[in-house]
Design a protein around this motif. Structure first.
Motif, PDB file in Angstrom:
ATOM      1  N   ALA A 154       0.862  -1.187   0.000  1.00 15.86           N
ATOM      2  CA  ALA A 154       0.000   0.000   0.000  1.00 15.86           C
ATOM      3  C   ALA A 154       0.895   1.232   0.000  1.00 15.86           C
ATOM      4  O   ALA A 154       2.055   1.177   0.437  1.00 15.86           O
ATOM      5  CB  ALA A 154      -0.919   0.002   1.219  1.00 15.86           C
ATOM      6  N   HIS A 155       0.341   2.307  -0.531  1.00 16.90           N
ATOM      7  CA  HIS A 155       1.056   3.585  -0.537  1.00 16.90           C
ATOM      8  C   HIS A 155       0.477   4.471   0.563  1.00 16.90           C
ATOM      9  O   HIS A 155      -0.742   4.549   0.712  1.00 16.90           O
ATOM     10  CB  HIS A 155       0.875   4.298  -1.876  1.00 16.90           C
ATOM     11  N   GLY A 156       1.340   5.119   1.271  1.00 19.97           N
ATOM     12  CA  GLY A 156       0.900   6.053   2.307  1.00 19.97           C
ATOM     13  C   GLY A 156       1.462   7.437   2.031  1.00 19.97           C
ATOM     14  O   GLY A 156       2.537   7.582   1.451  1.00 19.97           O
ATOM     15  N   LEU A 209       5.376   6.870   1.525  1.00 20.69           N
ATOM     16  CA  LEU A 209       5.998   5.574   1.815  1.00 20.69           C
ATOM     17  C   LEU A 209       5.198   4.488   1.115  1.00 20.69           C
ATOM     18  O   LEU A 209       3.979   4.588   1.005  1.00 20.69           O
ATOM     19  CB  LEU A 209       5.901   5.237   3.303  1.00 20.69           C
ATOM     20  N   THR A 210       5.877   3.446   0.690  1.00 18.43           N
ATOM     21  CA  THR A 210       5.180   2.243   0.248  1.00 18.43           C
ATOM     22  C   THR A 210       5.616   1.123   1.189  1.00 18.43           C
ATOM     23  O   THR A 210       6.817   0.971   1.457  1.00 18.43           O
ATOM     24  CB  THR A 210       5.541   1.883  -1.202  1.00 18.43           C
ATOM     25  N   VAL A 211       4.653   0.408   1.708  1.00 17.26           N
ATOM     26  CA  VAL A 211       4.955  -0.702   2.618  1.00 17.26           C
ATOM     27  C   VAL A 211       4.527  -2.008   1.943  1.00 17.26           C
ATOM     28  O   VAL A 211       3.431  -2.096   1.375  1.00 17.26           O
ATOM     29  CB  VAL A 211       4.226  -0.533   3.973  1.00 17.26           C
ATOM     30  N   TYR A 212       5.409  -2.989   1.970  1.00 21.37           N
ATOM     31  CA  TYR A 212       5.159  -4.316   1.390  1.00 21.37           C
ATOM     32  C   TYR A 212       5.088  -5.344   2.514  1.00 21.37           C
ATOM     33  O   TYR A 212       5.840  -5.242   3.494  1.00 21.37           O
ATOM     34  CB  TYR A 212       6.312  -4.720   0.464  1.00 21.37           C
ATOM     35  N   ALA A 213       4.233  -6.319   2.335  1.00 18.93           N
ATOM     36  CA  ALA A 213       4.144  -7.380   3.348  1.00 18.93           C
ATOM     37  C   ALA A 213       3.839  -8.712   2.671  1.00 18.93           C
ATOM     38  O   ALA A 213       2.964  -8.793   1.807  1.00 18.93           O
ATOM     39  CB  ALA A 213       3.049  -7.059   4.360  1.00 18.93           C
ATOM     40  N   THR A 214       4.586  -9.726   3.049  1.00 17.09           N
ATOM     41  CA  THR A 214       4.299 -11.083   2.589  1.00 17.09           C
ATOM     42  C   THR A 214       3.598 -11.814   3.720  1.00 17.09           C
ATOM     43  O   THR A 214       4.121 -11.861   4.844  1.00 17.09           O
ATOM     44  CB  THR A 214       5.612 -11.832   2.259  1.00 17.09           C
ATOM     45  N   VAL A 215       2.428 -12.339   3.411  1.00 19.70           N
ATOM     46  CA  VAL A 215       1.628 -12.988   4.441  1.00 19.70           C
ATOM     47  C   VAL A 215       1.482 -14.466   4.100  1.00 19.70           C
ATOM     48  O   VAL A 215       1.245 -14.831   2.948  1.00 19.70           O
ATOM     49  CB  VAL A 215       0.232 -12.325   4.533  1.00 19.70           C
ATOM     50  N   LEU A 227       0.946   0.056   6.556  1.00 19.95           N
ATOM     51  CA  LEU A 227       0.991  -1.399   6.737  1.00 19.95           C
ATOM     52  C   LEU A 227      -0.417  -1.946   6.954  1.00 19.95           C
ATOM     53  O   LEU A 227      -0.788  -2.984   6.384  1.00 19.95           O
ATOM     54  CB  LEU A 227       1.870  -1.752   7.951  1.00 19.95           C
ATOM     55  N   HIS A 228      -1.180  -1.254   7.761  1.00 21.43           N
ATOM     56  CA  HIS A 228      -2.562  -1.669   8.028  1.00 21.43           C
ATOM     57  C   HIS A 228      -3.331  -1.776   6.701  1.00 21.43           C
ATOM     58  O   HIS A 228      -4.044  -2.759   6.455  1.00 21.43           O
ATOM     59  CB  HIS A 228      -3.199  -0.645   8.962  1.00 21.43           C
ATOM     60  N   ALA A 229      -3.173  -0.777   5.846  1.00 18.43           N
ATOM     61  CA  ALA A 229      -3.863  -0.783   4.549  1.00 18.43           C
ATOM     62  C   ALA A 229      -3.356  -1.926   3.673  1.00 18.43           C
ATOM     63  O   ALA A 229      -4.142  -2.588   2.986  1.00 18.43           O
ATOM     64  CB  ALA A 229      -3.656   0.559   3.849  1.00 18.43           C
ATOM     65  N   ALA A 230      -2.053  -2.177   3.704  1.00 19.58           N
ATOM     66  CA  ALA A 230      -1.491  -3.269   2.885  1.00 19.58           C
ATOM     67  C   ALA A 230      -2.084  -4.600   3.324  1.00 19.58           C
ATOM     68  O   ALA A 230      -2.488  -5.424   2.497  1.00 19.58           O
ATOM     69  CB  ALA A 230       0.032  -3.283   3.008  1.00 19.58           C
ATOM     70  N   GLY A 263      -5.539  -5.053   2.252  1.00 20.35           N
ATOM     71  CA  GLY A 263      -5.756  -5.113   0.809  1.00 20.35           C
ATOM     72  C   GLY A 263      -6.403  -3.855   0.264  1.00 20.35           C
ATOM     73  O   GLY A 263      -7.114  -3.876  -0.729  1.00 20.35           O
ATOM     74  N   THR A 264      -6.129  -2.715   0.902  1.00 21.58           N
ATOM     75  CA  THR A 264      -6.694  -1.443   0.451  1.00 21.58           C
ATOM     76  C   THR A 264      -5.909  -0.930  -0.749  1.00 21.58           C
ATOM     77  O   THR A 264      -4.696  -0.724  -0.645  1.00 21.58           O
ATOM     78  CB  THR A 264      -6.614  -0.396   1.587  1.00 21.58           C
ATOM     79  N   ALA A 265      -6.595  -0.747  -1.859  1.00 21.71           N
ATOM     80  CA  ALA A 265      -5.879  -0.333  -3.076  1.00 21.71           C
ATOM     81  C   ALA A 265      -5.597   1.161  -3.095  1.00 21.71           C
ATOM     82  O   ALA A 265      -4.556   1.597  -3.565  1.00 21.71           O
ATOM     83  CB  ALA A 265      -6.687  -0.728  -4.298  1.00 21.71           C
ATOM     84  N   ALA A 266      -6.531   1.961  -2.572  1.00 24.06           N
ATOM     85  CA  ALA A 266      -6.356   3.415  -2.638  1.00 24.06           C
ATOM     86  C   ALA A 266      -5.261   3.869  -1.679  1.00 24.06           C
ATOM     87  O   ALA A 266      -5.110   3.293  -0.597  1.00 24.06           O
ATOM     88  CB  ALA A 266      -7.673   4.091  -2.274  1.00 24.06           C
ATOM     89  N   PRO A 267      -4.479   4.878  -2.062  1.00 28.08           N
ATOM     90  CA  PRO A 267      -3.441   5.371  -1.154  1.00 28.08           C
ATOM     91  C   PRO A 267      -4.052   5.850   0.157  1.00 28.08           C
ATOM     92  O   PRO A 267      -5.150   6.410   0.166  1.00 28.08           O
ATOM     93  CB  PRO A 267      -2.827   6.551  -1.917  1.00 28.08           C
ATOM     94  N   VAL A 268      -3.371   5.613   1.247  1.00 28.62           N
ATOM     95  CA  VAL A 268      -3.887   6.072   2.547  1.00 28.62           C
ATOM     96  C   VAL A 268      -3.138   7.345   2.943  1.00 28.62           C
ATOM     97  O   VAL A 268      -1.997   7.553   2.556  1.00 28.62           O
ATOM     98  CB  VAL A 268      -3.705   5.018   3.655  1.00 28.62           C
ATOM     99  N   THR A 269      -3.814   8.165   3.701  1.00 32.42           N
ATOM    100  CA  THR A 269      -3.149   9.352   4.204  1.00 32.42           C
ATOM    101  C   THR A 269      -3.280   9.357   5.720  1.00 32.42           C
ATOM    102  O   THR A 269      -4.068   8.618   6.287  1.00 32.42           O
ATOM    103  CB  THR A 269      -3.770  10.658   3.649  1.00 32.42           C
TER     104      THR A 269
END
Ligand code: FES
Length: 147
Positions: A31-33, A42-48, A133-136, A139-145
């Protein structure tokens, strides 16, 4: 060395040498923040893997606190379950926003962020990575602010 100096050194170290800086290849969640107050992103990546957050990385540019916070976050959440990550997110949020929030052992090195609550304008710098990270993970596609 007093606690304040120790915390300051942790922040400086993680800003200078951010851990887990970079991308994770698909199918990692990401997700992009964006912090609209300063324009930092920031872009945060997570492998689950099932319920477990196996790997986390981030990239982007920001102030020392946002980079250090993201770096500390990646170290703190790897290997935890999604539920544990959400609980830690809530604990960190309390730490950043409530003057009397306790610095618990669960926080580990994240305790270094406790100094940020003396500077309310910087709380969003420290929380940007957590929102992202929460958005990632959600699975939230829209950028979070941070707003
Ligand atoms: Fe932009 Fe801190 S000043 S994230």
């Amino acid at each position: 060395m007093d606690l304040k100096e120790l915390y300051r050194d942790v922040i400086l170290d993680h800003n200078k040498r951010p851990r887990n800086f970079g991308r994770l290849a698909p199918p990692a969640h990401f997700a992009h923040g964006h912090n609209p107050l300063c324009g930092d992103q920031l872009t945060v990546y997570a492998t689950v893997d099932g319920e477990v957050v196996r790997d986390v990385a981030f990239e982007g540019s920001g102030c020392a606190i946002s980079v250090a916070s993201a770096s500390l976050m990646t170290e703190a959440v790897k290997g935890r379950s999604r539920a544990e990550v959400e609980r830690l997110y809530a604990t960190v949020h309390e730490l950043l926003t409530r003057a009397d929030a306790p610095v618990t052992a669960e926080l580990g090195k994240l305790a270094a962020l406790s100094g940020v609550r003396e500077f309310p304008a910087r709380v969003k710098c420290a929380s940007l990575c957590w929102h992202t990270l929460h958005a990632a993970l959600a699975g939230t596609a829209a950028p979070v602010t941070t707003e």
